[in-house]
Design an enzyme around this catalytic site. Structure first.
Site, PDB file in Angstrom:
ATOM      1  N   ARG A  47       2.243  -6.951  13.933  1.00 28.63           N
ATOM      2  CA  ARG A  47       2.140  -7.580  12.602  1.00 28.63           C
ATOM      3  C   ARG A  47       1.211  -8.792  12.683  1.00 28.63           C
ATOM      4  O   ARG A  47       0.431  -9.068  11.776  1.00 28.63           O
ATOM      5  CB  ARG A  47       3.527  -7.982  12.069  1.00 28.63           C
ATOM      6  CG  ARG A  47       3.453  -8.887  10.840  1.00 28.63           C
ATOM      7  CD  ARG A  47       4.723  -8.892  10.016  1.00 28.63           C
ATOM      8  NE  ARG A  47       5.943  -8.976  10.773  1.00 28.63           N
ATOM      9  CZ  ARG A  47       6.416 -10.081  11.379  1.00 28.63           C
ATOM     10  NH1 ARG A  47       5.747 -11.213  11.310  1.00 28.63           N
ATOM     11  NH2 ARG A  47       7.548 -10.057  12.038  1.00 28.63           N
ATOM     12  N   TYR A  99     -10.488  -6.136 -12.705  1.00 35.51           N
ATOM     13  CA  TYR A  99      -9.679  -4.925 -12.501  1.00 35.51           C
ATOM     14  C   TYR A  99      -8.271  -5.130 -13.090  1.00 35.51           C
ATOM     15  O   TYR A  99      -7.657  -6.186 -12.876  1.00 35.51           O
ATOM     16  CB  TYR A  99      -9.628  -4.624 -10.992  1.00 35.51           C
ATOM     17  CG  TYR A  99      -8.610  -3.614 -10.591  1.00 35.51           C
ATOM     18  CD1 TYR A  99      -8.647  -2.314 -11.101  1.00 35.51           C
ATOM     19  CD2 TYR A  99      -7.594  -3.931  -9.691  1.00 35.51           C
ATOM     20  CE1 TYR A  99      -7.702  -1.383 -10.736  1.00 35.51           C
ATOM     21  CE2 TYR A  99      -6.646  -2.990  -9.313  1.00 35.51           C
ATOM     22  CZ  TYR A  99      -6.703  -1.721  -9.848  1.00 35.51           C
ATOM     23  OH  TYR A  99      -5.759  -0.800  -9.489  1.00 35.51           O
ATOM     24  N   ASP A 171     -14.580 -10.691  -5.925  1.00 36.28           N
ATOM     25  CA  ASP A 171     -14.115  -9.349  -5.565  1.00 36.28           C
ATOM     26  C   ASP A 171     -15.362  -8.473  -5.425  1.00 36.28           C
ATOM     27  O   ASP A 171     -16.049  -8.187  -6.404  1.00 36.28           O
ATOM     28  CB  ASP A 171     -13.170  -8.825  -6.654  1.00 36.28           C
ATOM     29  CG  ASP A 171     -12.563  -7.465  -6.289  1.00 36.28           C
ATOM     30  OD1 ASP A 171     -13.202  -6.714  -5.537  1.00 36.28           O
ATOM     31  OD2 ASP A 171     -11.466  -7.156  -6.794  1.00 36.28           O
ATOM     32  N   LYS A 196     -11.839   1.796  -1.333  1.00 37.94           N
ATOM     33  CA  LYS A 196     -12.976   2.290  -2.096  1.00 37.94           C
ATOM     34  C   LYS A 196     -14.172   2.579  -1.175  1.00 37.94           C
ATOM     35  O   LYS A 196     -13.994   3.242  -0.185  1.00 37.94           O
ATOM     36  CB  LYS A 196     -13.309   1.267  -3.194  1.00 37.94           C
ATOM     37  CG  LYS A 196     -12.091   0.901  -4.053  1.00 37.94           C
ATOM     38  CD  LYS A 196     -11.563   2.118  -4.777  1.00 37.94           C
ATOM     39  CE  LYS A 196     -10.505   1.823  -5.813  1.00 37.94           C
ATOM     40  NZ  LYS A 196      -9.249   1.306  -5.329  1.00 37.94           N
TER      41      LYS A 196
HETATM   42  N1  PLP Z   1     -10.432  -4.740  -6.921  1.00 36.02           N
HETATM   43  C1  PLP Z   1     -11.071  -3.791  -7.609  1.00 36.02           C
HETATM   44  C2  PLP Z   1     -12.382  -4.104  -8.252  1.00 36.02           C
HETATM   45  C3  PLP Z   1     -10.516  -2.513  -7.735  1.00 36.02           C
HETATM   46  O1  PLP Z   1     -11.166  -1.571  -8.435  1.00 36.02           O
HETATM   47  C4  PLP Z   1      -9.267  -2.246  -7.119  1.00 36.02           C
HETATM   48  C5  PLP Z   1      -8.625  -0.925  -7.228  1.00 36.02           C
HETATM   49  O2  PLP Z   1      -9.067  -0.069  -7.974  1.00 36.02           O
HETATM   50  C6  PLP Z   1      -8.640  -3.272  -6.403  1.00 36.02           C
HETATM   51  C7  PLP Z   1      -9.245  -4.508  -6.317  1.00 36.02           C
HETATM   52  C8  PLP Z   1      -7.297  -3.051  -5.744  1.00 36.02           C
HETATM   53  O3  PLP Z   1      -7.432  -2.312  -4.558  1.00 36.02           O
HETATM   54  P1  PLP Z   1      -6.262  -1.428  -3.949  1.00 36.02           P
HETATM   55  O4  PLP Z   1      -6.092  -0.246  -4.838  1.00 36.02           O
HETATM   56  O5  PLP Z   1      -6.757  -1.078  -2.564  1.00 36.02           O
HETATM   57  O6  PLP Z   1      -5.043  -2.267  -3.902  1.00 36.02           O
END
Ligand code: PLP
Length: 381
Positions: A47, A99, A171, A196
Protein backbone atom coordinates in the site's frame (compact mmCIF):
# COMPACT_ATOMS: atom_id res chain seq x y z
CA UNK A 1 14.16 14.72 -20.72
CA UNK A 2 14.79 12.50 -23.72
CA UNK A 3 12.02 12.76 -26.31
CA UNK A 4 8.57 11.48 -25.12
CA UNK A 5 8.44 8.57 -27.58
CA UNK A 6 11.79 7.18 -26.44
CA UNK A 7 11.00 7.91 -22.79
CA UNK A 8 7.67 6.03 -23.05
CA UNK A 9 9.07 3.08 -25.05
CA UNK A 10 11.84 2.52 -22.46
CA UNK A 11 9.64 3.00 -19.38
CA UNK A 12 10.28 0.23 -16.86
CA UNK A 13 12.56 -1.71 -19.24
CA UNK A 14 15.69 -3.40 -17.79
CA UNK A 15 14.73 -2.76 -14.18
CA UNK A 16 14.85 -6.37 -13.01
CA UNK A 17 18.34 -6.86 -11.54
CA UNK A 18 17.44 -10.39 -10.30
CA UNK A 19 17.00 -12.37 -13.55
CA UNK A 20 17.64 -9.60 -16.05
CA UNK A 21 14.10 -9.80 -17.47
CA UNK A 22 13.60 -7.13 -20.15
CA UNK A 23 10.11 -6.46 -18.77
CA UNK A 24 10.05 -6.61 -14.99
CA UNK A 25 7.70 -9.29 -13.62
CA UNK A 26 4.56 -8.25 -11.76
CA UNK A 27 5.47 -8.21 -8.09
CA UNK A 28 2.36 -9.59 -6.44
CA UNK A 29 3.70 -9.59 -2.90
CA UNK A 30 1.82 -7.36 -0.47
CA UNK A 31 4.72 -7.36 2.02
CA UNK A 32 8.53 -7.34 1.86
CA UNK A 33 10.91 -9.12 4.22
CA UNK A 34 12.86 -6.95 6.65
CA UNK A 35 16.39 -7.69 7.75
CA UNK A 36 16.05 -5.30 10.67
CA UNK A 37 12.69 -4.90 12.51
CA UNK A 38 13.41 -1.21 13.05
CA UNK A 39 14.39 -0.43 9.45
CA UNK A 40 12.30 -1.05 6.32
CA UNK A 41 14.01 -1.78 2.98
CA UNK A 42 13.22 0.09 -0.26
CA UNK A 43 9.85 -1.70 -0.26
CA UNK A 44 8.01 -2.69 2.89
CA UNK A 45 4.25 -2.91 2.36
CA UNK A 46 2.54 -2.63 -1.06
CA UNK A 47 0.00 0.00 0.00
CA UNK A 48 2.91 2.31 0.86
CA UNK A 49 5.06 1.53 -2.20
CA UNK A 50 5.12 -1.18 -4.84
CA UNK A 51 7.85 -1.65 -7.51
CA UNK A 52 5.63 -1.61 -10.63
CA UNK A 53 3.64 1.36 -9.33
CA UNK A 54 6.85 3.25 -8.51
CA UNK A 55 8.24 2.67 -12.04
CA UNK A 56 4.95 3.81 -13.57
CA UNK A 57 4.85 6.95 -11.40
CA UNK A 58 8.43 7.82 -12.38
CA UNK A 59 7.71 7.34 -16.10
CA UNK A 60 4.56 9.50 -16.07
CA UNK A 61 6.29 12.20 -13.98
CA UNK A 62 9.12 12.30 -16.54
CA UNK A 63 6.64 12.63 -19.41
CA UNK A 64 4.74 15.44 -17.63
CA UNK A 65 7.96 17.23 -16.58
CA UNK A 66 6.97 16.84 -12.89
CA UNK A 67 9.14 16.20 -9.82
CA UNK A 68 7.20 13.04 -9.09
CA UNK A 69 3.83 11.34 -9.24
CA UNK A 70 1.43 9.26 -7.20
CA UNK A 71 -0.45 6.48 -8.99
CA UNK A 72 -3.97 6.01 -7.66
CA UNK A 73 -6.80 3.51 -7.98
CA UNK A 74 -8.76 5.72 -10.44
CA UNK A 75 -8.83 9.18 -11.98
CA UNK A 76 -11.43 10.17 -9.38
CA UNK A 77 -9.14 8.97 -6.56
CA UNK A 78 -6.42 11.21 -8.04
CA UNK A 79 -8.72 14.26 -7.98
CA UNK A 80 -9.89 13.43 -4.46
CA UNK A 81 -6.27 13.05 -3.30
CA UNK A 82 -5.55 16.62 -4.32
CA UNK A 83 -8.31 17.93 -2.06
CA UNK A 84 -6.10 16.88 0.88
CA UNK A 85 -3.77 19.77 0.00
CA UNK A 86 -6.28 22.50 0.83
CA UNK A 87 -7.07 23.80 4.32
CA UNK A 88 -10.55 23.95 5.88
CA UNK A 89 -12.33 27.09 4.74
CA UNK A 90 -10.42 27.15 1.46
CA UNK A 91 -11.87 28.73 -1.66
CA UNK A 92 -11.88 26.39 -4.66
CA UNK A 93 -12.58 27.52 -8.21
CA UNK A 94 -13.67 24.70 -10.49
CA UNK A 95 -14.40 24.88 -14.22
CA UNK A 96 -18.17 24.65 -14.64
CA UNK A 97 -17.82 22.30 -17.61
CA UNK A 98 -15.44 19.75 -16.12
CA UNK A 99 -16.10 15.98 -16.20
CA UNK A 100 -19.46 15.20 -14.53
CA UNK A 101 -17.90 12.80 -12.02
CA UNK A 102 -15.42 15.48 -10.89
CA UNK A 103 -18.29 17.90 -10.38
CA UNK A 104 -20.22 15.34 -8.34
CA UNK A 105 -17.17 14.84 -6.11
CA UNK A 106 -16.54 18.60 -5.65
CA UNK A 107 -20.24 19.15 -4.83
CA UNK A 108 -20.19 16.43 -2.17
CA UNK A 109 -16.79 17.29 -0.66
CA UNK A 110 -17.37 21.08 -0.37
CA UNK A 111 -19.96 20.94 2.50
CA UNK A 112 -18.37 17.85 4.04
CA UNK A 113 -14.82 19.24 4.11
CA UNK A 114 -15.90 22.85 4.64
CA UNK A 115 -14.53 24.61 1.58
CA UNK A 116 -16.19 27.24 -0.60
CA UNK A 117 -16.79 26.03 -4.12
CA UNK A 118 -17.22 28.42 -7.03
CA UNK A 119 -17.93 27.19 -10.55
CA UNK A 120 -16.53 29.45 -13.24
CA UNK A 121 -15.95 29.57 -16.95
CA UNK A 122 -12.16 29.18 -16.89
CA UNK A 123 -11.94 29.42 -20.68
CA UNK A 124 -12.69 33.14 -20.46
CA UNK A 125 -9.73 35.01 -18.84
CA UNK A 126 -12.01 37.89 -17.79
CA UNK A 127 -14.41 35.52 -15.95
CA UNK A 128 -11.57 33.67 -14.25
CA UNK A 129 -9.96 37.01 -13.34
CA UNK A 130 -13.24 38.20 -11.78
CA UNK A 131 -13.68 35.15 -9.51
CA UNK A 132 -10.00 35.25 -8.55
CA UNK A 133 -10.37 38.81 -7.28
CA UNK A 134 -11.84 37.40 -4.03
CA UNK A 135 -8.81 35.11 -3.66
CA UNK A 136 -8.56 31.36 -4.12
CA UNK A 137 -6.60 28.39 -2.80
CA UNK A 138 -7.11 26.05 -5.70
CA UNK A 139 -8.19 26.33 -9.35
CA UNK A 140 -9.21 23.14 -11.18
CA UNK A 141 -9.92 22.82 -14.91
CA UNK A 142 -9.55 20.56 -17.94
CA UNK A 143 -8.29 21.70 -21.30
CA UNK A 144 -9.69 20.67 -23.69
CA UNK A 145 -12.87 20.20 -21.70
CA UNK A 146 -14.93 17.04 -21.84
CA UNK A 147 -17.18 16.81 -23.89
CA UNK A 148 -17.33 20.24 -25.61
CA UNK A 149 -13.57 20.50 -26.22
CA UNK A 150 -13.32 24.08 -24.98
CA UNK A 151 -9.80 25.40 -24.63
CA UNK A 152 -8.28 27.27 -21.69
CA UNK A 153 -5.10 29.22 -22.31
CA UNK A 154 -2.85 27.39 -19.85
CA UNK A 155 -0.16 30.07 -19.50
CA UNK A 156 -2.70 32.89 -19.02
CA UNK A 157 -4.91 30.97 -16.56
CA UNK A 158 -1.93 29.71 -14.52
CA UNK A 159 -0.42 33.21 -14.31
CA UNK A 160 -3.71 34.72 -13.08
CA UNK A 161 -4.26 31.94 -10.53
CA UNK A 162 -0.70 32.19 -9.26
CA UNK A 163 -1.05 35.96 -8.77
CA UNK A 164 -4.15 35.24 -6.67
CA UNK A 165 -2.12 32.75 -4.60
CA UNK A 166 -3.95 29.65 -5.84
CA UNK A 167 -2.58 26.24 -6.76
CA UNK A 168 -3.46 25.28 -10.31
CA UNK A 169 -4.58 21.73 -11.00
CA UNK A 170 -5.07 20.70 -14.63
CA UNK A 171 -6.90 17.51 -15.59
CA UNK A 172 -4.85 16.29 -18.59
CA UNK A 173 -6.89 13.12 -19.17
CA UNK A 174 -8.11 13.98 -22.66
CA UNK A 175 -4.71 14.69 -24.20
CA UNK A 176 -2.17 13.00 -21.88
CA UNK A 177 1.46 14.18 -21.55
CA UNK A 178 2.12 12.88 -25.07
CA UNK A 179 0.13 15.83 -26.45
CA UNK A 180 0.21 18.49 -23.70
CA UNK A 181 2.42 19.25 -20.70
CA UNK A 182 0.56 21.71 -18.44
CA UNK A 183 3.49 22.05 -15.98
CA UNK A 184 5.55 23.76 -18.72
CA UNK A 185 2.81 26.40 -18.84
CA UNK A 186 2.72 27.01 -15.08
CA UNK A 187 0.42 24.34 -13.60
CA UNK A 188 1.36 23.12 -10.10
CA UNK A 189 -0.34 19.75 -10.30
CA UNK A 190 -1.61 17.57 -13.14
CA UNK A 191 -4.15 14.79 -12.72
CA UNK A 192 -5.03 12.15 -15.30
CA UNK A 193 -7.26 9.15 -15.49
CA UNK A 194 -4.99 6.26 -16.55
CA UNK A 195 -8.18 4.47 -17.58
CA UNK A 196 -8.26 6.55 -20.76
CA UNK A 197 -5.55 7.17 -23.38
CA UNK A 198 -2.53 6.62 -21.11
CA UNK A 199 -3.40 2.93 -20.73
CA UNK A 200 -5.38 3.08 -23.96
CA UNK A 201 -6.70 -0.49 -24.04
CA UNK A 202 -9.88 -0.16 -21.93
CA UNK A 203 -8.82 -2.96 -19.61
CA UNK A 204 -8.00 -1.27 -16.28
CA UNK A 205 -9.01 1.68 -14.07
CA UNK A 206 -6.40 3.98 -12.58
CA UNK A 207 -5.29 7.54 -12.03
CA UNK A 208 -2.23 9.66 -11.39
CA UNK A 209 -1.33 12.97 -9.75
CA UNK A 210 1.88 14.67 -10.91
CA UNK A 211 3.37 17.42 -8.76
CA UNK A 212 6.14 19.97 -9.13
CA UNK A 213 6.62 20.76 -5.45
CA UNK A 214 8.42 18.16 -3.27
CA UNK A 215 6.31 19.18 -0.22
CA UNK A 216 3.10 18.52 -2.15
CA UNK A 217 4.45 15.14 -3.28
CA UNK A 218 5.23 14.19 0.29
CA UNK A 219 1.71 15.11 1.42
CA UNK A 220 0.10 13.30 -1.52
CA UNK A 221 2.12 10.14 -0.83
CA UNK A 222 1.26 10.38 2.86
CA UNK A 223 -2.48 10.59 2.14
CA UNK A 224 -2.37 7.91 -0.58
CA UNK A 225 -0.81 5.53 1.93
CA UNK A 226 -3.00 6.61 4.86
CA UNK A 227 -6.25 6.30 2.89
CA UNK A 228 -5.08 3.42 0.68
CA UNK A 229 -6.09 5.17 -2.56
CA UNK A 230 -3.44 3.32 -4.58
CA UNK A 231 -3.61 1.00 -7.58
CA UNK A 232 -2.86 -2.71 -7.48
CA UNK A 233 0.13 -4.46 -9.09
CA UNK A 234 -1.80 -5.83 -12.09
CA UNK A 235 -3.36 -2.49 -12.99
CA UNK A 236 0.01 -0.72 -12.70
CA UNK A 237 1.52 -3.37 -15.02
CA UNK A 238 -1.22 -2.89 -17.62
CA UNK A 239 -0.95 0.90 -17.48
CA UNK A 240 2.82 0.68 -17.92
CA UNK A 241 2.40 -1.60 -20.94
CA UNK A 242 -0.08 0.87 -22.44
CA UNK A 243 2.14 3.86 -21.65
CA UNK A 244 4.98 2.49 -23.81
CA UNK A 245 2.93 3.03 -26.98
CA UNK A 246 1.13 6.19 -25.79
CA UNK A 247 2.93 8.77 -28.00
CA UNK A 248 2.42 6.64 -31.12
CA UNK A 249 -1.24 5.91 -30.39
CA UNK A 250 -1.97 9.52 -29.45
CA UNK A 251 -0.46 10.79 -32.71
CA UNK A 252 -2.31 8.32 -34.98
CA UNK A 253 -5.63 8.69 -33.12
CA UNK A 254 -5.33 12.50 -33.30
CA UNK A 255 -4.59 12.46 -37.02
CA UNK A 256 -7.62 10.23 -37.66
CA UNK A 257 -9.89 12.35 -35.42
CA UNK A 258 -8.93 15.49 -37.38
CA UNK A 259 -9.97 13.87 -40.66
CA UNK A 260 -13.23 12.60 -39.17
CA UNK A 261 -13.99 16.05 -37.68
CA UNK A 262 -13.43 17.67 -41.09
CA UNK A 263 -15.71 15.17 -42.82
CA UNK A 264 -18.44 15.53 -40.20
CA UNK A 265 -18.15 19.32 -40.42
CA UNK A 266 -18.95 19.13 -44.14
CA UNK A 267 -21.92 16.75 -43.67
CA UNK A 268 -25.36 18.33 -44.32
CA UNK A 269 -27.01 16.61 -41.31
CA UNK A 270 -24.41 17.92 -38.84
CA UNK A 271 -24.98 21.40 -37.37
CA UNK A 272 -21.81 21.85 -35.32
CA UNK A 273 -18.59 19.93 -34.69
CA UNK A 274 -16.48 20.64 -31.59
CA UNK A 275 -12.86 19.82 -32.40
CA UNK A 276 -9.92 22.16 -31.69
CA UNK A 277 -8.19 21.04 -34.89
CA UNK A 278 -10.84 22.78 -37.02
CA UNK A 279 -9.61 26.24 -38.01
CA UNK A 280 -12.92 27.87 -37.10
CA UNK A 281 -12.93 26.33 -33.59
CA UNK A 282 -12.71 29.22 -31.06
CA UNK A 283 -9.77 27.58 -29.29
CA UNK A 284 -7.82 26.60 -32.43
CA UNK A 285 -5.02 29.17 -31.94
CA UNK A 286 -4.64 28.27 -28.25
CA UNK A 287 -4.51 24.57 -29.17
CA UNK A 288 -1.78 25.27 -31.74
CA UNK A 289 0.24 27.09 -29.05
CA UNK A 290 -0.02 24.60 -26.20
CA UNK A 291 -0.79 21.19 -27.70
CA UNK A 292 1.35 18.83 -29.80
CA UNK A 293 -1.74 17.53 -31.66
CA UNK A 294 -5.50 18.08 -31.32
CA UNK A 295 -6.44 14.79 -29.61
CA UNK A 296 -8.76 11.86 -30.30
CA UNK A 297 -11.99 13.28 -28.82
CA UNK A 298 -14.66 15.24 -30.70
CA UNK A 299 -18.32 16.01 -30.28
CA UNK A 300 -21.10 17.18 -32.57
CA UNK A 301 -24.81 17.90 -32.86
CA UNK A 302 -27.27 16.91 -35.55
CA UNK A 303 -29.73 19.12 -37.40
CA UNK A 304 -32.54 16.75 -36.39
CA UNK A 305 -31.86 16.86 -32.60
CA UNK A 306 -31.87 14.30 -29.76
CA UNK A 307 -34.08 11.48 -31.19
CA UNK A 308 -31.90 11.35 -34.32
CA UNK A 309 -28.76 11.27 -32.16
CA UNK A 310 -30.11 8.26 -30.28
CA UNK A 311 -30.85 6.49 -33.55
CA UNK A 312 -27.39 7.36 -34.86
CA UNK A 313 -25.40 5.89 -31.94
CA UNK A 314 -27.56 2.76 -32.04
CA UNK A 315 -27.01 2.26 -35.75
CA UNK A 316 -23.21 2.63 -35.63
CA UNK A 317 -21.51 -0.74 -35.95
CA UNK A 318 -17.83 0.07 -35.59
CA UNK A 319 -18.29 2.52 -32.71
CA UNK A 320 -19.11 0.92 -29.37
CA UNK A 321 -21.63 2.90 -27.32
CA UNK A 322 -19.77 3.08 -24.00
CA UNK A 323 -18.86 5.49 -21.18
CA UNK A 324 -15.15 5.91 -21.82
CA UNK A 325 -12.60 7.45 -24.17
CA UNK A 326 -9.01 7.16 -25.35
CA UNK A 327 -8.95 3.43 -26.13
CA UNK A 328 -7.64 1.85 -29.33
CA UNK A 329 -11.27 1.08 -30.20
CA UNK A 330 -13.61 3.88 -31.32
CA UNK A 331 -16.35 4.70 -28.84
CA UNK A 332 -19.51 6.80 -29.01
CA UNK A 333 -21.51 8.27 -26.15
CA UNK A 334 -24.31 10.68 -25.38
CA UNK A 335 -22.85 12.73 -22.49
CA UNK A 336 -26.22 13.99 -21.17
CA UNK A 337 -27.39 10.47 -20.26
CA UNK A 338 -24.01 8.83 -19.80
CA UNK A 339 -20.73 10.49 -18.70
CA UNK A 340 -22.36 13.75 -17.51
CA UNK A 341 -25.63 12.34 -16.13
CA UNK A 342 -24.49 13.19 -12.57
CA UNK A 343 -24.80 16.93 -13.37
CA UNK A 344 -28.15 18.67 -12.88
CA UNK A 345 -30.00 19.55 -16.12
CA UNK A 346 -29.35 23.29 -15.33
CA UNK A 347 -25.60 22.72 -14.89
CA UNK A 348 -25.50 20.69 -18.11
CA UNK A 349 -27.39 23.43 -19.93
CA UNK A 350 -24.93 26.07 -18.66
CA UNK A 351 -22.00 23.90 -19.74
CA UNK A 352 -23.51 23.53 -23.23
CA UNK A 353 -24.13 19.80 -22.89
CA UNK A 354 -27.44 19.37 -24.66
CA UNK A 355 -29.42 16.13 -25.01
CA UNK A 356 -28.49 16.10 -28.70
CA UNK A 357 -24.72 16.15 -28.21
CA UNK A 358 -22.78 13.07 -29.41
CA UNK A 359 -19.20 12.46 -28.27
CA UNK A 360 -16.84 10.29 -30.28
CA UNK A 361 -13.53 8.90 -29.14
CA UNK A 362 -11.51 8.01 -32.22
CA UNK A 363 -9.52 4.77 -32.07
CA UNK A 364 -6.85 3.13 -34.20
CA UNK A 365 -9.15 1.80 -36.93
CA UNK A 366 -8.53 3.27 -40.39
CA UNK A 367 -10.21 6.57 -41.22
CA UNK A 368 -11.89 4.83 -44.18
CA UNK A 369 -13.55 2.23 -41.93
CA UNK A 370 -14.59 4.83 -39.33
CA UNK A 371 -16.03 7.21 -41.90
CA UNK A 372 -17.90 4.42 -43.73
CA UNK A 373 -19.62 3.55 -40.44
CA UNK A 374 -20.51 7.18 -39.68
CA UNK A 375 -21.79 7.69 -43.21
CA UNK A 376 -24.10 4.65 -43.05
CA UNK A 377 -25.28 5.76 -39.58
CA UNK A 378 -26.01 9.31 -40.74
CA UNK A 379 -27.80 7.99 -43.83
CA UNK A 380 -29.97 5.76 -41.62
CA UNK A 381 -31.41 8.51 -39.34
N1 PLP B 1 -11.19 13.25 -15.70
C1 PLP B 1 -11.77 13.17 -16.90
C2 PLP B 1 -11.59 14.28 -17.88
C3 PLP B 1 -12.53 12.05 -17.24
O1 PLP B 1 -13.11 11.98 -18.45
C4 PLP B 1 -12.69 11.01 -16.28
C5 PLP B 1 -13.50 9.81 -16.58
O2 PLP B 1 -14.18 9.74 -17.59
C6 PLP B 1 -12.07 11.14 -15.04
C7 PLP B 1 -11.32 12.27 -14.77
C8 PLP B 1 -12.21 10.08 -13.98
O3 PLP B 1 -11.41 8.96 -14.26
P1 PLP B 1 -11.73 7.50 -13.73
O4 PLP B 1 -12.92 7.01 -14.48
O5 PLP B 1 -10.46 6.73 -14.02
O6 PLP B 1 -11.99 7.60 -12.28
Amino acid sequence: MIDPRTCAARAGINCDPGLGAVVAPIQVSSAYRRADPARPGAFDYARTAQPGRAELAAAIAALEGASGAVVTSSGMAAIDLILNLIPNGARVICAHDCYGGARRLFDARAPQRGFDLVYADCTRPEFLGAVLRDGADLVFFETPSNPRLRLTDLAAACARARTAGALVVVDNTILSPALQRPIEHGADLVVSSLTKIINGHSDMVGGVVCATDKGHLEQLNWWANAAGAVSGAFDAFLAMRGLRTLPVRARVQSESALQIAEQLDAHPKVVRVDYPGLIRHPGHDIACRQQVKFGSLLSFELEEGPPAVRRLVQSLELFTLAQSLGGVESLSSIPATMTHAAMSPEARHKAGIGDGLVRLSGGLETVGAVWADLEQGLAAI
